[in-house]
Write a protein that holds these residues in place. Structure first.
Motif, short mmCIF file in Angstrom:
data_model
loop_
_atom_site.label_atom_id
_atom_site.label_comp_id
_atom_site.label_asym_id
_atom_site.label_seq_id
_atom_site.Cartn_x
_atom_site.Cartn_y
_atom_site.Cartn_z
N THR A 52 0.82 -1.28 -0.05
CA THR A 52 0.00 -0.01 -0.08
C THR A 52 0.90 1.30 0.08
O THR A 52 1.96 1.10 0.57
CB THR A 52 -0.97 0.04 1.27
N ALA A 53 0.27 2.30 -0.47
CA ALA A 53 1.15 3.51 -0.44
C ALA A 53 1.18 4.08 0.92
O ALA A 53 0.23 4.07 1.67
CB ALA A 53 0.34 4.64 -1.46
N ALA A 54 2.32 4.65 1.38
CA ALA A 54 2.60 4.82 2.83
C ALA A 54 1.90 6.43 2.87
O ALA A 54 1.98 7.11 1.92
CB ALA A 54 4.03 5.00 3.01
N SER A 55 1.43 6.58 3.86
CA SER A 55 0.99 7.91 4.21
C SER A 55 2.07 8.96 4.67
O SER A 55 2.08 10.14 4.78
CB SER A 55 -0.06 8.08 5.51
N SER A 56 3.25 8.35 4.97
CA SER A 56 4.39 9.14 5.68
C SER A 56 5.38 9.44 4.32
O SER A 56 5.14 9.04 3.08
CB SER A 56 5.22 8.46 6.41
N ASN A 57 6.10 10.64 4.53
CA ASN A 57 7.06 10.86 3.38
C ASN A 57 8.48 10.46 3.70
O ASN A 57 9.42 10.99 3.82
CB ASN A 57 7.12 12.42 3.19
N SER A 158 6.50 4.37 0.16
CA SER A 158 6.61 5.83 0.23
C SER A 158 7.47 6.18 -1.36
O SER A 158 8.53 5.68 -1.69
CB SER A 158 7.39 6.32 1.00
N LEU A 159 6.93 7.23 -1.95
CA LEU A 159 7.53 7.57 -3.15
C LEU A 159 7.66 8.89 -3.52
O LEU A 159 6.73 9.70 -2.80
CB LEU A 159 6.57 7.13 -4.53
N THR A 160 8.61 9.49 -3.97
CA THR A 160 8.87 11.00 -3.99
C THR A 160 9.71 11.00 -5.55
O THR A 160 10.55 10.25 -5.91
CB THR A 160 9.53 11.80 -2.81
N ILE A 171 12.30 8.12 -5.86
CA ILE A 171 12.87 7.60 -4.86
C ILE A 171 11.76 6.75 -4.17
O ILE A 171 10.89 7.25 -4.00
CB ILE A 171 13.73 8.58 -4.17
N ALA A 172 12.07 5.62 -3.78
CA ALA A 172 11.15 4.58 -3.18
C ALA A 172 11.87 4.36 -1.88
O ALA A 172 13.00 3.53 -1.77
CB ALA A 172 10.80 3.45 -3.86
N VAL A 173 10.85 4.20 -0.71
CA VAL A 173 11.25 3.58 0.45
C VAL A 173 10.15 2.42 0.65
O VAL A 173 8.81 2.73 0.80
CB VAL A 173 11.40 4.46 1.62
N ILE A 174 10.52 1.41 0.68
CA ILE A 174 9.74 0.37 0.81
C ILE A 174 9.96 -0.43 2.12
O ILE A 174 11.18 -1.01 2.59
CB ILE A 174 10.09 -1.12 -0.32
#
Length: 182
Positions: A52-57, A158-160, A171-174
């Motif tokens: 799922t897409a993270a709500s955090s950055n 989380s993606l940016t 940039i992704a943090v999984i």
């Protein structure tokens, strides 16, 4: 007065159109990329994982950490900072772990990147999200793992989009939930 309202409406419409055009190069469809990542993971491992897409950055934190590291080490690129160097922890990985891992945390953390490309063909343009997801899979770099990452059943992503040197990157943090924590 009516003419002034019309002029203001036209000016506002113009500003809105320019705003949309200015952001076109770095727009990503986060939910679609996360769904593509989930599909790619299933194809790679043969098992499903709920992503799922993270709500955090967290991706923003990772990008900031990488930019700070790059500023201190001229000549480093996103590719070199997240290159796989065997089992030893590299300085960029240690900085990412410090920025992203809470004390006593057991979730797995992966950082990845994908270069944003502008495609000429309709075929590739229509599959851009899938191509980004595949590149994120190809460039995964485990930053922290207290368990074998393929045993995870849930993850947040989380993606940016950030500019490194002259190119835009996703940039992704999984964050893989520790299966022992249920």
């Amino acid at each position: 007065m009516k003419m002034m309202k019309k002029l203001m409406a036209v000016a506002l419409a113009g500003v809105m159109a320019l705003t949309l055009l200015a952001g076109c190069g770095s727009m990503i469809e986060e939910k679609e990329i996360v769904a593509c990542l989930s599909d790619a993971y299933k194809a790679w491992t043969g098992k499903s994982i709920s992503m799922t897409a993270a709500s955090s950055n967290e991706a923003g934190k990772a990008a900031k950490t990488l930019k700070e590291y790059q500023a201190e080490h001229p000549g480093e690129t996103i590719e070199s900072m997240l290159a796989y160097n065997g089992t030893e922890t590299t300085p960029p990985e240690a900085a990412l772990e410090a920025a992203l891992k809470a004390e006593n945390e057991t979730d797995g953390i992966i950082v990845s990147y994908a270069k944003l490309e502008e495609y000429q063909s309709k075929f590739c343009s229509e599959r851009k999200n899938m191509m980004i997801a595949q590149e994120l899979m190809d460039n995964e770099r485990p930053v922290y793992a207290a368990f074998h990452l393929t045993t995870a059943e849930e993850a947040t992503v989380s993606l940016t989009v950030e500019k490194f040197d002259d190119d835009n990157y996703v940039i992704a943090v999984i964050r893989l939930k520790d299966p022992a924590k249920g």
